[in-house]
Design a protein around this motif. Sequence first.
Motif, short mmCIF file in Angstrom:
data_model
loop_
_atom_site.label_atom_id
_atom_site.label_comp_id
_atom_site.label_asym_id
_atom_site.label_seq_id
_atom_site.Cartn_x
_atom_site.Cartn_y
_atom_site.Cartn_z
N LYS A 183 0.83 -1.21 0.00
CA LYS A 183 0.00 0.00 0.00
C LYS A 183 0.86 1.25 0.00
CE LYS A 183 -4.07 -2.00 2.24
NZ LYS A 183 -4.97 -1.95 3.42
N VAL A 184 1.91 1.21 0.83
CA VAL A 184 2.82 2.36 0.90
C VAL A 184 3.50 2.58 -0.44
CG1 VAL A 184 4.95 3.25 1.93
CG2 VAL A 184 3.19 2.22 3.38
N SER A 185 3.92 1.46 -1.03
CA SER A 185 4.59 1.56 -2.33
C SER A 185 3.64 2.13 -3.38
CB SER A 185 5.09 0.18 -2.77
OG SER A 185 6.04 -0.31 -1.86
N ALA A 186 2.37 1.67 -3.31
CA ALA A 186 1.38 2.17 -4.28
C ALA A 186 1.13 3.65 -4.08
CB ALA A 186 0.07 1.39 -4.12
N ALA A 187 1.09 4.06 -2.77
CA ALA A 187 0.86 5.48 -2.49
C ALA A 187 2.03 6.32 -2.95
CB ALA A 187 0.63 5.67 -0.99
N ASP A 192 3.51 13.42 -8.18
CA ASP A 192 3.05 14.69 -7.61
C ASP A 192 1.96 15.32 -8.48
OD1 ASP A 192 4.75 14.39 -5.51
OD2 ASP A 192 6.27 15.80 -6.25
N ASP A 193 2.11 15.22 -9.79
CA ASP A 193 1.12 15.81 -10.69
C ASP A 193 -0.24 15.13 -10.52
OD1 ASP A 193 3.01 17.53 -11.64
OD2 ASP A 193 3.47 16.34 -13.44
N VAL A 194 -0.22 13.78 -10.42
CA VAL A 194 -1.47 13.04 -10.25
C VAL A 194 -2.08 13.38 -8.90
CG1 VAL A 194 -2.50 10.75 -10.01
CG2 VAL A 194 -0.78 11.17 -11.78
N LEU A 195 -1.24 13.46 -7.87
CA LEU A 195 -1.76 13.78 -6.54
C LEU A 195 -2.36 15.19 -6.51
CD1 LEU A 195 -2.11 13.14 -3.55
CD2 LEU A 195 0.25 13.93 -3.16
N ALA A 196 -1.69 16.11 -7.14
CA ALA A 196 -2.22 17.49 -7.19
C ALA A 196 -3.56 17.53 -7.89
CB ALA A 196 -1.21 18.39 -7.90
N ASN A 220 -4.88 6.01 -0.37
CA ASN A 220 -3.69 5.33 0.20
C ASN A 220 -2.44 6.20 0.07
OD1 ASN A 220 -5.03 2.92 0.98
ND2 ASN A 220 -4.92 2.19 -1.15
N VAL A 221 -2.62 7.43 0.45
CA VAL A 221 -1.51 8.37 0.41
C VAL A 221 -1.24 8.85 1.83
CG1 VAL A 221 -0.65 10.56 -0.51
CG2 VAL A 221 -2.16 9.12 -1.90
N PRO A 222 -0.01 8.88 2.28
CA PRO A 222 0.29 9.36 3.63
C PRO A 222 -0.22 10.77 3.86
CG PRO A 222 2.21 8.28 2.69
CD PRO A 222 1.21 8.41 1.59
N GLU A 223 -0.77 11.00 5.04
CA GLU A 223 -1.33 12.32 5.35
C GLU A 223 -0.28 13.42 5.22
OE1 GLU A 223 -3.46 12.55 8.98
OE2 GLU A 223 -4.64 10.73 8.61
N THR A 224 0.93 13.12 5.62
CA THR A 224 1.99 14.14 5.54
C THR A 224 2.21 14.58 4.10
OG1 THR A 224 3.63 12.35 5.46
CG2 THR A 224 3.17 13.34 7.61
N ARG A 225 2.11 13.63 3.16
CA ARG A 225 2.31 13.98 1.75
C ARG A 225 1.15 14.81 1.22
NH1 ARG A 225 2.74 10.22 -3.62
NH2 ARG A 225 3.69 11.80 -4.94
N VAL A 226 -0.07 14.48 1.70
CA VAL A 226 -1.24 15.24 1.29
C VAL A 226 -1.11 16.68 1.77
CG1 VAL A 226 -3.75 15.48 1.51
CG2 VAL A 226 -2.71 13.20 1.27
N GLU A 227 -0.67 16.83 3.06
CA GLU A 227 -0.51 18.18 3.61
C GLU A 227 0.56 18.96 2.83
OE1 GLU A 227 0.40 17.74 7.71
OE2 GLU A 227 -1.64 17.14 8.28
N GLN A 228 1.65 18.29 2.51
CA GLN A 228 2.72 18.96 1.75
C GLN A 228 2.22 19.44 0.39
OE1 GLN A 228 5.83 16.03 1.62
NE2 GLN A 228 6.48 16.38 3.75
N LEU A 230 -0.96 20.08 -0.44
CA LEU A 230 -1.92 21.16 -0.23
C LEU A 230 -1.20 22.49 -0.06
CD1 LEU A 230 -4.60 19.56 2.13
CD2 LEU A 230 -5.03 20.60 -0.11
N ASN A 231 -0.14 22.49 0.77
CA ASN A 231 0.64 23.72 0.99
C ASN A 231 1.25 24.21 -0.32
OD1 ASN A 231 0.10 23.79 3.73
ND2 ASN A 231 1.86 22.48 4.23
N ARG A 232 1.71 23.26 -1.12
CA ARG A 232 2.31 23.64 -2.41
C ARG A 232 1.27 24.26 -3.34
NH1 ARG A 232 4.97 19.27 -6.62
NH2 ARG A 232 4.89 20.64 -8.49
N LEU A 233 0.07 23.64 -3.40
CA LEU A 233 -0.99 24.15 -4.29
C LEU A 233 -1.46 25.54 -3.86
CD1 LEU A 233 -3.07 20.87 -4.83
CD2 LEU A 233 -1.61 22.04 -6.52
N VAL A 234 -1.50 25.73 -2.53
CA VAL A 234 -1.90 27.05 -2.02
C VAL A 234 -0.84 28.09 -2.34
CG1 VAL A 234 -2.34 28.39 0.08
CG2 VAL A 234 -3.39 26.12 -0.21
N SER A 235 0.43 27.72 -2.10
CA SER A 235 1.52 28.67 -2.32
C SER A 235 1.67 29.02 -3.80
CB SER A 235 2.83 28.10 -1.78
OG SER A 235 3.20 26.94 -2.51
N GLU A 236 1.28 28.08 -4.69
CA GLU A 236 1.40 28.33 -6.12
C GLU A 236 0.13 28.96 -6.70
OE1 GLU A 236 2.57 24.68 -7.92
OE2 GLU A 236 4.61 24.72 -7.08
#
Length: 243
Positions: A183-187, A192-196, A220-228, A230-236
């Motif tokens: 699951k971790v590997s899949a996440a 980054d583009d797909v996640l965004a 199945n994405v770690p919360e820390t990566r989601v938060e990172q 989100l911050n990137r999308l807001v800053s951009e």
Amino acid sequence: MQKKQEEAVPPKVSGLSLECKRLSSTREIFESLSSLSFLELLQEEDAVVAINVESRDIRRNPYLFSICYFRPLKIEIIYTYTAGMSPKKRRLDILRYLLNLLTLTSSRHEIDMRQAYQLLEDAISEMNEYVTSDYDKLYSVYDNMKNEITTMQKKLAELRGANALLSKENYDLKLVRDELQLKVSAAQAMSDDVLAAKIQEWVSEHDSEINITEFSKTFNVPETRVEQMLNRLVSEGYLSARQ
């Protein structure tokens, strides 16, 4: 260390004798025994002395030894034994040794065979008591060890059962770990583009809101990566934070 201990303690002395009648000269007895190279022979006025030194102390003095006197009317043997020896076994060994000497001088003496048989019978009887006593001690030790082995075998069987259970639990945990790793590997495999894009799509479909925990479980994405992200999308400027 043992040798020094024996040498420090003087040996004990004992002896036995046989009545006899000498039929030849001391010289002939001397010659009969001379074939035994380990013997030191001395010829006295009325006796032949046969000395057998079995061991010496640190100063090379005789320590374990026997002295046999072939007298006109008696054959006498004096011998030593150490504190660690069985006196009964030592006596039997000395008697056997004396009988071996007598085989070489049998024609030189007329021995009282009844006394010889009695000496031999007494020695064997004492030795039989000694062996029986040792057997009882050995059997007692054997019986105790047998009980200990039985107990240890039961404990071993229990440990084997516990080990089998632990092995199964370990196998199940390994399966869970492997599944989580997949699951971790899949996440982590999501770019980054797909996640965004997924985040933006989610926000659009949920009234411009995002529940990070729910999103993380769904994709199945770690919360820390989601938060990172989100911050990137807001800053951009792709997303804006609610005031």
